[in-house]
Every structure is written in C-alpha cells, then in structure tokens.
Write a protein that holds these residues in place. Structure first.
Motif, mmCIF file in Angstrom:
data_model
loop_
_atom_site.group_PDB
_atom_site.id
_atom_site.type_symbol
_atom_site.label_atom_id
_atom_site.label_comp_id
_atom_site.label_asym_id
_atom_site.label_seq_id
_atom_site.Cartn_x
_atom_site.Cartn_y
_atom_site.Cartn_z
ATOM 1 N N GLN A 249 0.060 0.678 0.613
ATOM 2 C CA GLN A 249 -0.412 0.387 1.967
ATOM 3 C C GLN A 249 -1.633 1.223 2.352
ATOM 4 O O GLN A 249 -2.282 0.938 3.350
ATOM 5 C CB GLN A 249 0.707 0.646 2.983
ATOM 6 C CG GLN A 249 1.884 -0.280 2.821
ATOM 7 C CD GLN A 249 3.053 0.114 3.719
ATOM 8 O OE1 GLN A 249 2.916 0.928 4.625
ATOM 9 N NE2 GLN A 249 4.208 -0.454 3.452
ATOM 10 N N GLN B 96 0.931 14.246 10.345
ATOM 11 C CA GLN B 96 1.995 13.392 10.876
ATOM 12 C C GLN B 96 2.809 14.091 11.961
ATOM 13 O O GLN B 96 3.642 13.460 12.601
ATOM 14 C CB GLN B 96 2.958 12.955 9.757
ATOM 15 C CG GLN B 96 2.297 12.274 8.586
ATOM 16 C CD GLN B 96 1.364 11.152 8.976
ATOM 17 O OE1 GLN B 96 1.747 10.251 9.699
ATOM 18 N NE2 GLN B 96 0.129 11.227 8.525
ATOM 19 N N THR C 270 9.160 5.365 -1.502
ATOM 20 C CA THR C 270 8.411 5.417 -0.243
ATOM 21 C C THR C 270 6.978 5.855 -0.509
ATOM 22 O O THR C 270 6.037 5.277 0.046
ATOM 23 C CB THR C 270 9.089 6.378 0.757
ATOM 24 O OG1 THR C 270 10.410 5.889 1.030
ATOM 25 C CG2 THR C 270 8.307 6.490 2.043
ATOM 26 N N ILE D 244 -1.574 4.411 3.316
ATOM 27 C CA ILE D 244 -1.274 5.236 4.494
ATOM 28 C C ILE D 244 -0.671 6.592 4.150
ATOM 29 O O ILE D 244 -0.428 7.391 5.034
ATOM 30 C CB ILE D 244 -0.315 4.500 5.465
ATOM 31 C CG1 ILE D 244 1.022 4.192 4.802
ATOM 32 C CG2 ILE D 244 -0.962 3.234 5.990
ATOM 33 C CD1 ILE D 244 2.069 3.655 5.752
ATOM 34 N N GLY D 245 -0.419 6.858 2.903
ATOM 35 C CA GLY D 245 0.260 8.093 2.530
ATOM 36 C C GLY D 245 -0.687 9.221 2.209
ATOM 37 O O GLY D 245 -1.897 9.151 2.457
ATOM 38 N N TYR E 287 3.639 3.780 0.306
ATOM 39 C CA TYR E 287 2.528 4.363 1.059
ATOM 40 C C TYR E 287 1.217 4.229 0.288
ATOM 41 O O TYR E 287 0.172 3.940 0.878
ATOM 42 C CB TYR E 287 2.785 5.834 1.372
ATOM 43 C CG TYR E 287 3.821 6.096 2.437
ATOM 44 C CD1 TYR E 287 4.342 5.084 3.234
ATOM 45 C CD2 TYR E 287 4.280 7.386 2.667
ATOM 46 C CE1 TYR E 287 5.284 5.345 4.205
ATOM 47 C CE2 TYR E 287 5.219 7.658 3.639
ATOM 48 C CZ TYR E 287 5.718 6.634 4.405
ATOM 49 O OH TYR E 287 6.644 6.902 5.381
#
Length: 68
Positions: A28, A59, A21, A30-31, A25
C-alpha cells in the motif's frame, strides 16, 4: 556505526507488527521505509531499526489539548 537491519520476522517479534501487516503496508506504500536486498517480486526485504523507530514516532498521536 552501521545501522542494524531487521527482517520482517524480527520486527514482528520486537515491535509486535505482524510480518504480513508489514507486507501489506509495503504493497500500500504506507509503512516504514525498507531495503530490498534482492530484485524481483519475491526479493528479500529488511528494515533499518532507525526507519521503524521514525515511522512509529510519526504514527504517535498526542492526546489532550485541542479536540481531534
């Protein structure tokens, strides 16, 4: 005081976010912020504990109050 660096496996063990994961991320964008210790596509990646904590804080969704 030096900040603690954690491998994706260590992040997975401590925070319950799978290493795959985290890789998704990163791809992408986004992490949490990460450090790439070696160049190239298969370079070693580590996370600063403070970056993981800050990302988790960002988050966090507050419940109650106005409707979502």
């Amino acid at each position: 005081m030096a900040q603690q660096l954690m491998t994706p496996a260590q992040v997975a063990d401590e925070y319950g976010i799978a290493a795959q994961t985290l890789a998704n991320y990163r791809w992408q964008g986004i992490g949490p912020a990460y450090v790439k210790k070696t160049p190239g596509r298969s370079g070693r990646v580590v996370y600063r504990r403070a970056a993981i904590e800050a990302w988790l804080d960002a988050q966090t969704v507050q419940t109650g109050g106005a409707a979502a």
